[in-house]
Write an enzyme that holds these catalytic residues in place. Structure first.
Site, PDB file in Angstrom:
ATOM      1  N   GLY A  14      22.333 -68.428 -86.843  1.00  0.00           N
ATOM      2  CA  GLY A  14      23.052 -67.745 -85.926  1.00  0.00           C
ATOM      3  C   GLY A  14      22.456 -67.158 -84.755  1.00  0.00           C
ATOM      4  CB  SER A 129      27.561 -52.864 -86.145  1.00  0.00           C
ATOM      5  OG  SER A 129      28.230 -52.447 -85.021  1.00  0.00           O
ATOM      6  CE1 TYR A 154      31.035 -57.647 -88.320  1.00  0.00           C
ATOM      7  CE2 TYR A 154      31.694 -55.713 -86.482  1.00  0.00           C
ATOM      8  CZ  TYR A 154      30.721 -56.754 -87.156  1.00  0.00           C
ATOM      9  OH  TYR A 154      29.169 -56.725 -86.644  1.00  0.00           O
ATOM     10  CE  LYS A 158      27.854 -55.888 -89.890  1.00  0.00           C
ATOM     11  NZ  LYS A 158      27.122 -56.952 -90.557  1.00  0.00           N
ATOM     12  NE  ARG A 236      31.481 -50.926 -76.176  1.00  0.00           N
ATOM     13  CZ  ARG A 236      32.509 -50.126 -75.745  1.00  0.00           C
ATOM     14  NH1 ARG A 236      32.369 -49.077 -74.996  1.00  0.00           N
ATOM     15  NH2 ARG A 236      33.636 -50.523 -76.423  1.00  0.00           N
TER      16      ARG A 236
HETATM   17  P1  NAD Z   1      26.409 -65.224 -85.713  1.00  0.00           P
HETATM   18  O1  NAD Z   1      27.913 -65.489 -85.980  1.00  0.00           O
HETATM   19  O2  NAD Z   1      26.073 -65.781 -84.528  1.00  0.00           O
HETATM   20  O3  NAD Z   1      25.595 -65.376 -86.872  1.00  0.00           O
HETATM   21  C1  NAD Z   1      25.815 -65.215 -88.093  1.00  0.00           C
HETATM   22  C2  NAD Z   1      25.519 -66.446 -89.129  1.00  0.00           C
HETATM   23  O4  NAD Z   1      25.864 -66.154 -90.531  1.00  0.00           O
HETATM   24  C3  NAD Z   1      25.965 -67.454 -88.684  1.00  0.00           C
HETATM   25  O5  NAD Z   1      25.025 -68.683 -88.620  1.00  0.00           O
HETATM   26  C4  NAD Z   1      27.034 -68.254 -90.050  1.00  0.00           C
HETATM   27  O6  NAD Z   1      27.378 -69.361 -90.133  1.00  0.00           O
HETATM   28  C5  NAD Z   1      26.278 -67.521 -90.954  1.00  0.00           C
HETATM   29  N1  NAD Z   1      27.411 -67.102 -92.233  1.00  0.00           N
HETATM   30  C6  NAD Z   1      28.222 -66.356 -91.989  1.00  0.00           C
HETATM   31  N2  NAD Z   1      28.559 -66.212 -93.392  1.00  0.00           N
HETATM   32  C7  NAD Z   1      27.912 -66.631 -94.112  1.00  0.00           C
HETATM   33  C8  NAD Z   1      27.975 -67.021 -95.604  1.00  0.00           C
HETATM   34  N3  NAD Z   1      28.778 -66.520 -96.549  1.00  0.00           N
HETATM   35  N4  NAD Z   1      26.724 -67.518 -96.133  1.00  0.00           N
HETATM   36  C9  NAD Z   1      25.799 -68.113 -95.227  1.00  0.00           C
HETATM   37  N5  NAD Z   1      25.786 -68.038 -93.912  1.00  0.00           N
HETATM   38  C10 NAD Z   1      26.868 -67.347 -93.461  1.00  0.00           C
HETATM   39  O7  NAD Z   1      26.458 -63.434 -85.618  1.00  0.00           O
HETATM   40  P2  NAD Z   1      25.001 -62.708 -84.936  1.00  0.00           P
HETATM   41  O8  NAD Z   1      25.776 -62.254 -83.682  1.00  0.00           O
HETATM   42  O9  NAD Z   1      23.894 -63.508 -84.846  1.00  0.00           O
HETATM   43  O10 NAD Z   1      25.293 -61.732 -86.056  1.00  0.00           O
HETATM   44  C11 NAD Z   1      24.371 -61.379 -86.986  1.00  0.00           C
HETATM   45  C12 NAD Z   1      24.547 -60.211 -87.742  1.00  0.00           C
HETATM   46  O11 NAD Z   1      24.518 -59.013 -86.980  1.00  0.00           O
HETATM   47  C13 NAD Z   1      26.017 -60.120 -88.710  1.00  0.00           C
HETATM   48  O12 NAD Z   1      25.930 -59.420 -89.918  1.00  0.00           O
HETATM   49  C14 NAD Z   1      26.716 -59.143 -87.461  1.00  0.00           C
HETATM   50  O13 NAD Z   1      27.788 -58.676 -88.071  1.00  0.00           O
HETATM   51  C15 NAD Z   1      25.855 -58.090 -86.946  1.00  0.00           C
HETATM   52  N6  NAD Z   1      25.790 -57.756 -85.728  1.00  0.00           N
HETATM   53  C16 NAD Z   1      26.024 -58.331 -84.698  1.00  0.00           C
HETATM   54  C17 NAD Z   1      26.423 -57.977 -83.531  1.00  0.00           C
HETATM   55  C18 NAD Z   1      26.701 -58.439 -82.414  1.00  0.00           C
HETATM   56  O14 NAD Z   1      26.928 -57.972 -81.082  1.00  0.00           O
HETATM   57  N7  NAD Z   1      26.394 -59.952 -82.041  1.00  0.00           N
HETATM   58  C19 NAD Z   1      26.349 -56.270 -83.244  1.00  0.00           C
HETATM   59  C20 NAD Z   1      26.095 -55.496 -84.403  1.00  0.00           C
HETATM   60  C21 NAD Z   1      26.001 -56.329 -85.735  1.00  0.00           C
HETATM   61  C1  UD1 Z   2      32.605 -55.600 -79.956  1.00  0.00           C
HETATM   62  C2  UD1 Z   2      32.989 -54.734 -81.459  1.00  0.00           C
HETATM   63  C3  UD1 Z   2      31.980 -54.641 -82.216  1.00  0.00           C
HETATM   64  C4  UD1 Z   2      31.167 -55.481 -82.553  1.00  0.00           C
HETATM   65  C5  UD1 Z   2      30.680 -56.167 -81.055  1.00  0.00           C
HETATM   66  C6  UD1 Z   2      29.757 -57.508 -81.260  1.00  0.00           C
HETATM   67  C7  UD1 Z   2      35.217 -53.904 -80.742  1.00  0.00           C
HETATM   68  C8  UD1 Z   2      35.920 -52.759 -80.845  1.00  0.00           C
HETATM   69  N1  UD1 Z   2      33.947 -53.595 -81.221  1.00  0.00           N
HETATM   70  O1  UD1 Z   2      31.928 -54.354 -79.462  1.00  0.00           O
HETATM   71  O2  UD1 Z   2      32.404 -53.933 -83.558  1.00  0.00           O
HETATM   72  O3  UD1 Z   2      29.954 -55.365 -82.940  1.00  0.00           O
HETATM   73  O4  UD1 Z   2      31.783 -56.334 -80.313  1.00  0.00           O
HETATM   74  O5  UD1 Z   2      30.672 -58.373 -81.634  1.00  0.00           O
HETATM   75  O6  UD1 Z   2      35.752 -55.154 -80.710  1.00  0.00           O
HETATM   76  N2  UD1 Z   2      35.032 -56.266 -71.939  1.00  0.00           N
HETATM   77  C9  UD1 Z   2      35.877 -56.592 -70.939  1.00  0.00           C
HETATM   78  N3  UD1 Z   2      36.263 -58.007 -70.741  1.00  0.00           N
HETATM   79  C10 UD1 Z   2      35.952 -58.697 -71.555  1.00  0.00           C
HETATM   80  C11 UD1 Z   2      35.356 -58.753 -72.748  1.00  0.00           C
HETATM   81  C12 UD1 Z   2      34.914 -57.231 -72.806  1.00  0.00           C
HETATM   82  O7  UD1 Z   2      36.076 -55.768 -69.995  1.00  0.00           O
HETATM   83  O8  UD1 Z   2      36.470 -59.930 -71.507  1.00  0.00           O
HETATM   84  C13 UD1 Z   2      34.541 -55.006 -72.174  1.00  0.00           C
HETATM   85  C14 UD1 Z   2      35.209 -54.273 -73.431  1.00  0.00           C
HETATM   86  O9  UD1 Z   2      36.290 -53.398 -73.070  1.00  0.00           O
HETATM   87  C15 UD1 Z   2      33.868 -53.379 -73.688  1.00  0.00           C
HETATM   88  C16 UD1 Z   2      32.595 -54.132 -73.079  1.00  0.00           C
HETATM   89  O10 UD1 Z   2      33.039 -54.790 -72.114  1.00  0.00           O
HETATM   90  O11 UD1 Z   2      34.031 -52.190 -73.069  1.00  0.00           O
HETATM   91  C17 UD1 Z   2      31.947 -54.620 -74.190  1.00  0.00           C
HETATM   92  O12 UD1 Z   2      32.785 -55.610 -74.784  1.00  0.00           O
HETATM   93  P1  UD1 Z   2      32.081 -56.312 -76.275  1.00  0.00           P
HETATM   94  O13 UD1 Z   2      31.244 -57.198 -75.635  1.00  0.00           O
HETATM   95  O14 UD1 Z   2      33.433 -57.236 -76.903  1.00  0.00           O
HETATM   96  O15 UD1 Z   2      31.516 -55.583 -77.142  1.00  0.00           O
HETATM   97  P2  UD1 Z   2      32.017 -54.163 -77.999  1.00  0.00           P
HETATM   98  O16 UD1 Z   2      33.519 -53.973 -77.664  1.00  0.00           O
HETATM   99  O17 UD1 Z   2      31.136 -52.872 -77.541  1.00  0.00           O
END
Ligand code: NAD
Ligand code: UD1
Length: 344
Positions: A14, A129, A154, A158, A236
């Site tokens: 991922g 998160s 979601y 967490k 953010r």
């Molecule tokens: P992502 O979807 O790119 O990566 C997650 C990976 O896990 C994917 O490759 C998916 O195929 C795999 N996966 C999902 N369920 C699975 C399962 N049951 N068994 C095996 N593999 C599985 O997401 P990411 O952005 O890389 O996020 C990684 C972690 O960080 C997640 O736990 C997500 O909740 C957390 N997180 C992400 C963000 C963000 O903004 N991207 C923010 C806070 C926390």
């Molecule tokens: C969201 C999730 C958070 C998750 C994170 C990563 C919510 C409330 N929170 O965070 O739990 O961990 O994604 O997946 O959904 N924005 C725009 N236009 C767009 C997209 C976003 O204006 O098309 C704004 C949003 O309103 C926000 C900021 O950009 O203010 C960031 O948005 P986003 O990237 O979706 O992240 P979060 O909302 O912070």
């Protein structure tokens, strides 16, 4: 004697996982990825190999499948730590299909913890998160800021996951755990060989900006300019994904270096700086010279008005800090979008 140097990275193909695998390999660790490819492609392995010169091992399997996972653990005696990324992460989908999220995210976690205990793997890093803080009253947020009721299933996974980890470590003093509370990860590896691969229309801001800039989307919608912030748009803490990946390497080393110490820790992984949506769009325009079309629309349901990290605890305790400038981070995201376009 067996050299125990392997890190199991669930969800390692991922977005954040793949960048972390690169940093782990750069730091000299062997990596085993377990991913069910539900939200990623096995091609990511080639990108990682091109960057590091080393192909990580990939087993395609579901962390929620205890039988399969047990089989994997029983044949992998060199694992010293687990970084558990695997989870579903689409906030909107979690509202529509809560049970899918509770099953996937929580069952996977419980399985990984059970197997850590069964196979004597004492070090566990979890992807948490900043969503656990909801809308904080006092900014920036520290790790002791109150946890607030989750705004989505979601987010709730967490919070529950952190509680499950806390109870498990309390009951098993040999197990160490570090929960990293990520703020908003953005950008891609500077090589543009790996990056974020959003499924369909992006929910997150930066992929939407880059897709609009390259012409895949007509216009970016900015969700609200009537918030109680200096320019009215939400704020953010945008953290470079490579900086974020490095925090995982530091966390693993901290646990390995403190073998006899009990450990249950929570860290904010952010830059410590808040940026508004409009500011981010303007920085993108200035650094890339490309102006994506945008319009102001109504607020998005469930959005937090403003949040950014106090990252001092991670800075001081882990010796980790976010280093990349926002300009370079946005350039990396843009370079990645261009690389994707050139493959089409
Ligand atoms: P992502 O979807 O790119 O990566 C997650 C990976 O896990 C994917 O490759 C998916 O195929 C795999 N996966 C999902 N369920 C699975 C399962 N049951 N068994 C095996 N593999 C599985 O997401 P990411 O952005 O890389 O996020 C990684 C972690 O960080 C997640 O736990 C997500 O909740 C957390 N997180 C992400 C963000 C963000 O903004 N991207 C923010 C806070 C926390
Ligand atoms: C969201 C999730 C958070 C998750 C994170 C990563 C919510 C409330 N929170 O965070 O739990 O961990 O994604 O997946 O959904 N924005 C725009 N236009 C767009 C997209 C976003 O204006 O098309 C704004 C949003 O309103 C926000 C900021 O950009 O203010 C960031 O948005 P986003 O990237 O979706 O992240 P979060 O909302 O912070």
């Amino acid at each position: 004697m067996l050299m125990k140097n392997k890190i199991l990275v669930t969800g390692g193909t991922g977005y954040i996982g793949s960048h972390t695998v690169v940093e782990l390999q750069n730091a000299g660790f062997d990596v085993l990825i377990v991913d069910n490819l539900s939200n990623s492609s096995p091609d990511v392995i080639n990108g990682i190999e091109k960057i590091t010169g080393k192909k990580p091992e990939l087993i395609v399997a579901d962390c929620a499948d205890i039988t399969k996972m047990d089989e994997i653990f029983s044949t992998q005696p060199a694992i010293v730590a687990i970084i558990h990324f695997a989870a579903s992460k689409a906030v909107g989908e979690s509202v529509e299909k809560p049970l899918l999220y509770y099953r996937n995210n929580l069952l996977s976690l419980v399985n990984m913890l059970e197997l850590s205990l069964k196979y004597g793997i004492h070090n566990f890093v979890f992807s948490s998160s900043c969503t656990v803080y909801g809308q904080p009253e006092i900014l920036p947020v520290t790790e002791s800021s109150p946890i607030q009721e989750a705004t989505s299933p979601y987010g709730n996974t967490k919070q529950i996951a952190e509680e499950i980890i806390r109870d498990t470590v309390r009951a098993n003093s040999s197990l160490k755990a570090i929960c990293l509370r990520y703020f908003n990860p953005i950008g891609a590896h500077p090589s543009a060989l790996i990056g974020e691969l959003p499924n369909g229309v992006p929910n997150n801001l930066v992929p939407f900006i880059t897709q609009t800039a390259i012409g895949l989307r007509e216009c970016l919608s900015i969700f609200g300019n009537d918030y109680n912030t200096p320019d009215g748009s939400c704020i953010r803490d945008y953290i470079n994904v490579v900086d974020l990946a490095k925090a995982h390497v530091v966390a693993v080393k901290r646990m390995l270096d403190n073998k006899n110490k009990q450990m249950l820790e929570f860290f904010n992984i952010g830059t410590g700086k808040g940026l508004s949506v409009l500011e981010l769009v303007h920085v993108f325009e200035e650094t890339t010279g490309v102006k994506p079309r945008y319009k102001i629309v109504g607020r998005r349901a469930g959005d937090i008005e403003q949040i950014w990290a106090n990252a001092s605890y991670a800075n001081n305790e882990l010796g980790w800090r976010a280093e990349e400038a926002i300009t370079d981070t946005l350039l990396s995201a843009w370079k990645w979008e261009q690389a994707l376009a050139s493959k089409k």
